[in-house]
Design an enzyme around this catalytic site. Structure first.
Site: not given
Length: 494
Positions: A145, A195, A306
């Site tokens: 990510h 996150d 992302c």
């Protein structure tokens, strides 16, 4: 005498094993070439990894002790100069290869890992910066990510803008295949904390909790025979204050252009850096589109996953001025965009370092009468521009021979300085450099991006010179000074 990280860096340029030798003055590093003994034990180690022989284990024990001594000394040095956490992360990155020998390649890998653990970039110490965060891709089962945050603590009300792009909706067995290729609604979480929680699976969190429970029991001697597998957290896996496990990201701190301040209060200015305004506008618009369900997420994509979205933010900040955008063939990946962000950081830091060296040389180590003479053809215009636009930081050097600027600054004043400086550079340079010098000449009406590009060319030209004379240094300085004022919108009042 104790060893330092710099000693290990020097030793890392060799290919063979690195060992420690004790002397009366303290430990020293001995870099050796691989010999038959090393090859023999590397082969034994490879065989033993498959058959796990007790006899081979005994044979390998003493050989590995030599490696462990070097390794432990390196890790202790790394922990003392950086942190114990970064040393742990470094060991995790290289633990498989150092079973055979401790080499320069291992040192470089571990130093790079330790550097990344706490984030890389001089902008980390600034009150305004961009942070690119990456949880690396480790294959199809762990896609990784990315996220981006922009911090500005110089404002009366500090801002912290965050973008971390996710797909909306739930994935079922019916949609699992389409999940890779179909567009879905996209949205962003608002904080790094969210996150970190998202980057750890429920199964891993359960194992970490179980491992912690076992360690607590063993430490309290309540259960010495517990046969659960002890699951240790990695260096980047930590619990938050509420008891939830999370995973920290690798971070790249990239400078923003314009005025700044260090955390200890020192005023600074970055002529080169990403455009905070453009990037903040992009992020705000993307999050607004997500709120209206107008934004998309697509995993196999160059721009809508992302990593692609983070790349879009960097592009909005004019990153391609500093380094060409990566050639994304099919899908943007966290690892690729991390590498690109780091290259942008390195280029910006290098340019700002050169700029600051040029500014410092002229403004601190100069002969007043000589510089006044060199500026005589444009001194009046130069002083008018500087006195009006930078009255608080203006130095006596510039106002000599012209102490009372009462006229308004005009575009002719900018042109007078630019033309005089450019003319000298052309005359003093080889004829084959004329085209290069013409490309770096700024116009008072140039757009912001054009001024930045020409400032980069000025720096690159200066760095290409072996022994620039005082005149060249001064005129390069003055051209960059004018460009700085133009970038600060000083010419908006013309």
């Amino acid at each position: 005498m104790s060893l330092k990280i710099s000693n290990f860096i020097d030793a890392s340029n060799t290919k063979g094993p690195i060992r420690v030798e004790d002397t009366e003055h303290g430990p020293i590093l001995i870099a050796q070439k691989f010999n038959l003994k090393d090859l023999f034990f590397r082969t034994l180690s490879t065989i033993n990894a498959k058959i796990n022989s007790q006899i081979l284990n005994e044979q390998l024990k003493n050989y590995r002790l030599e490696n462990q001594k070097s390794l432990l000394l390196f890790l202790n040095t790394l922990a003392s100069e950086k942190s114990a956490e970064s040393a742990f992360a470094a060991y995790e990155a290289a633990k498989n290869s150092i079973q055979h020998s401790f080499t320069g390649r291992d040192i470089k890998l571990m130093l790079n890992t330790a550097e990344r653990f706490h984030g890389i970039g001089t902008a980390k110490n600034l009150e305004r910066h961009l942070v690119f965060r990456c949880w690396g891709n480790r294959g199809i089962t762990h896609l990784g990510h990315t996220s981006i945050s922009i911090k500005n603590n110089l404002l009366q009300e500090p801002t912290h803008t965050y973008l971390s792009w996710y797909p909306g909706g739930n994935v079922t067995k019916d949609t699992e295949i389409n999940y890779l290729f179909e567009k879905r609604s996209g949205y962003s979480v608002d904080t790094y904390k969210q996150d970190k929680l998202n980057m750890i699976s429920e199964q891993t969190a359960e194992r970490l909790d179980a491992g912690q429970e076992v360690r607590n029991l063993l430490n309290s001697k309540q259960d010495q025979n517990n046969n659960k597998k002890i699951f240790f957290p990695r260096a980047n896996q930590k619990k938050d204050p509420y008891g939830y496990w999370g995973v920290s990201a690798d971070k790249v701190y990239i400078p923003l252009s314009g005025d700044n301040k260090t955390k200890d209060g020192k005023i600074s200015h970055n002529l080169f850096g990403l455009d905070e305004t453009n990037m903040s506008k992009f992020i705000c618009k993307k999050k607004a589109d997500a709120f209206r369900q107008l934004a998309n997420y697509k995993l196999i994509s160059k721009s809508e996953n992302c990593a692609g979205m983070a790349l879009n933010v960097l592009k909005a900040g004019n990153s391609e001025i500093y380094f060409p955008l990566p050639d994304v063939k099919l899908v943007a990946t966290p690892n690729d965009v991390y590498a690109y962000a780091n290259k942008v950081r390195q280029r910006i830091e290098s340019l700002n370092q050169s700029y600051n060296e040029i500014m410092k040389y002229i403004e601190s180590d100069f002969d007043l009468s000589r510089l006044t003479q060199l500026r005589r053809s444009y001194l009046k215009s130069f002083n008018k521009i500087n006195l009006i636009h930078t009255p608080k930081t203006f130095k006596p050097l510039s106002i000599s021979l012209y102490k009372h600027p009462t006229e308004n600054v005009s575009s002719e004043d900018f042109d007078a300085v630019i033309n005089a400086c450019h003319s000298y550079l052309v005359k003093s340079a080889p004829s084959n450099m004329t085209r290069v010098l013409n490309e770096l000449k700024t116009e008072a009406t140039d757009k912001k991006e054009e001024i930045i590009e020409k400032s980069i060319k000025i720096i690159d030209y200066y760095n290409s010179l072996k022994s620039p004379d005082l005149g060249t240094k001064l005129y390069i300085h003055d051209l960059l000074q004018i460009n700085k004022l133009l970038l600060n919108n000083s010419h908006s009042n013309i």
